[in-house]
Design a protein around this motif. Structure first.
Motif, PDB file in Angstrom:
ATOM      1  N   UNK A 106       0.840  -1.210   0.000  1.00  0.00           N
ATOM      2  CA  UNK A 106       0.000   0.000   0.000  1.00  0.00           C
ATOM      3  C   UNK A 106       0.869   1.252   0.000  1.00  0.00           C
ATOM      4  N   UNK A 107       1.957   1.233   0.777  1.00  0.00           N
ATOM      5  CA  UNK A 107       2.857   2.383   0.794  1.00  0.00           C
ATOM      6  C   UNK A 107       3.495   2.589  -0.577  1.00  0.00           C
ATOM      7  N   UNK A 108       3.926   1.500  -1.202  1.00  0.00           N
ATOM      8  CA  UNK A 108       4.524   1.600  -2.538  1.00  0.00           C
ATOM      9  C   UNK A 108       3.564   2.297  -3.486  1.00  0.00           C
ATOM     10  N   UNK A 109       2.311   1.897  -3.474  1.00  0.00           N
ATOM     11  CA  UNK A 109       1.326   2.482  -4.387  1.00  0.00           C
ATOM     12  C   UNK A 109       1.039   3.947  -4.040  1.00  0.00           C
ATOM     13  N   UNK A 110       0.966   4.275  -2.743  1.00  0.00           N
ATOM     14  CA  UNK A 110       0.730   5.672  -2.340  1.00  0.00           C
ATOM     15  C   UNK A 110       1.905   6.562  -2.741  1.00  0.00           C
ATOM     16  N   UNK A 111       3.123   6.095  -2.468  1.00  0.00           N
ATOM     17  CA  UNK A 111       4.308   6.891  -2.794  1.00  0.00           C
ATOM     18  C   UNK A 111       4.440   7.030  -4.303  1.00  0.00           C
ATOM     19  N   UNK A 112       4.157   5.959  -5.030  1.00  0.00           N
ATOM     20  CA  UNK A 112       4.212   6.013  -6.496  1.00  0.00           C
ATOM     21  C   UNK A 112       3.196   7.020  -7.024  1.00  0.00           C
ATOM     22  N   UNK A 113       2.020   7.074  -6.419  1.00  0.00           N
ATOM     23  CA  UNK A 113       0.997   8.030  -6.856  1.00  0.00           C
ATOM     24  C   UNK A 113       1.480   9.473  -6.685  1.00  0.00           C
ATOM     25  N   UNK A 114       2.218   9.736  -5.615  1.00  0.00           N
ATOM     26  CA  UNK A 114       2.781  11.070  -5.404  1.00  0.00           C
ATOM     27  C   UNK A 114       3.792  11.390  -6.504  1.00  0.00           C
ATOM     28  N   UNK A 115       4.633  10.416  -6.848  1.00  0.00           N
ATOM     29  CA  UNK A 115       5.617  10.622  -7.913  1.00  0.00           C
ATOM     30  C   UNK A 115       4.935  10.843  -9.259  1.00  0.00           C
ATOM     31  N   UNK A 116       3.845  10.112  -9.509  1.00  0.00           N
ATOM     32  CA  UNK A 116       3.087  10.286 -10.754  1.00  0.00           C
ATOM     33  C   UNK A 116       2.508  11.699 -10.814  1.00  0.00           C
ATOM     34  N   UNK A 117       1.969  12.181  -9.695  1.00  0.00           N
ATOM     35  CA  UNK A 117       1.443  13.546  -9.665  1.00  0.00           C
ATOM     36  C   UNK A 117       2.532  14.574  -9.944  1.00  0.00           C
ATOM     37  N   UNK A 118       3.773  14.245  -9.598  1.00  0.00           N
ATOM     38  CA  UNK A 118       4.897  15.144  -9.843  1.00  0.00           C
ATOM     39  C   UNK A 118       5.415  15.033 -11.276  1.00  0.00           C
ATOM     40  N   UNK A 119       4.858  14.095 -12.065  1.00  0.00           N
ATOM     41  CA  UNK A 119       5.220  14.003 -13.472  1.00  0.00           C
ATOM     42  C   UNK A 119       5.983  12.773 -13.895  1.00  0.00           C
ATOM     43  N   UNK A 120       6.270  11.858 -12.971  1.00  0.00           N
ATOM     44  CA  UNK A 120       6.991  10.640 -13.336  1.00  0.00           C
ATOM     45  C   UNK A 120       5.989   9.606 -13.864  1.00  0.00           C
ATOM     46  N   UNK A 121       6.367   8.821 -14.854  1.00  0.00           N
ATOM     47  CA  UNK A 121       5.469   7.767 -15.350  1.00  0.00           C
ATOM     48  C   UNK A 121       5.139   6.749 -14.250  1.00  0.00           C
TER      49      UNK A 121
END
Length: 155
Positions: A33-48
């Protein structure tokens, strides 16, 4: 499935815990769950999305290193998706790749000075944007002045 580089889950005793999750299972779910939450933050910042998930997965391990097979199993992603994501992250300098001695497998790892390098690169990119913006403003002012002069001549 256990999170790579984490201790193995304790064995269940017969007749116990059939209706509740074991602590190790809850821990694995919390990590995912943390991986997915942190990844979502990175996606919002513009990372694929996939590179975001891969980076978050490597980040949460104790050792800071995972093989492609471990990443694939942890994220439920295809080897091709993992390959593309690690290539992207390597090009950005967010992860490194090394080969374990005596093995044919690559291990993807966090770089020691990752956050420093990310900050320096970000500052360099922002400086380039500032130069380009200043140049654009000068061009716009020249264009506007020429247009105004033309309008005054025709009036």
């Amino acid at each position: 499935m256990n999170i790579p580089n984490e201790p193995a889950a304790p064995a269940r005793e017969k007749g116990t815990g059939s209706m509740t999750q074991q602590p190790a299972e809850r821990g694995e779910q919390a990590v995912r769950a943390f991986i997915e939450r942190f990844a979502a933050v990175l996606v919002q910042a513009g990372m694929p999305p996939m590179p975001s998930r891969v980076f978050a997965a490597v980040l949460v391990t104790h050792s800071g290193r995972l093989t492609a097979a471990e990443l694939s199993g942890l994220l439920g992603a295809s080897p091709a998706a993992i390959s593309g994501a690690v290539r992207y992250l390597s090009q950005l300098g967010m992860i490194g790749r090394e080969r374990e001695p005596g093995s044919r497998r690559d291990v993807y790892l966090l770089l020691d000075d990752l956050w420093y390098e990310v900050a320096i690169r970000r500052d360099q990119v922002l400086a380039q944007w500032a130069v380009a913006a200043r140049e654009g403003v000068k061009r716009w002012r020249a264009h506007r002045a020429a247009r105004l002069a033309l309008e005054q001549d025709t009036a």
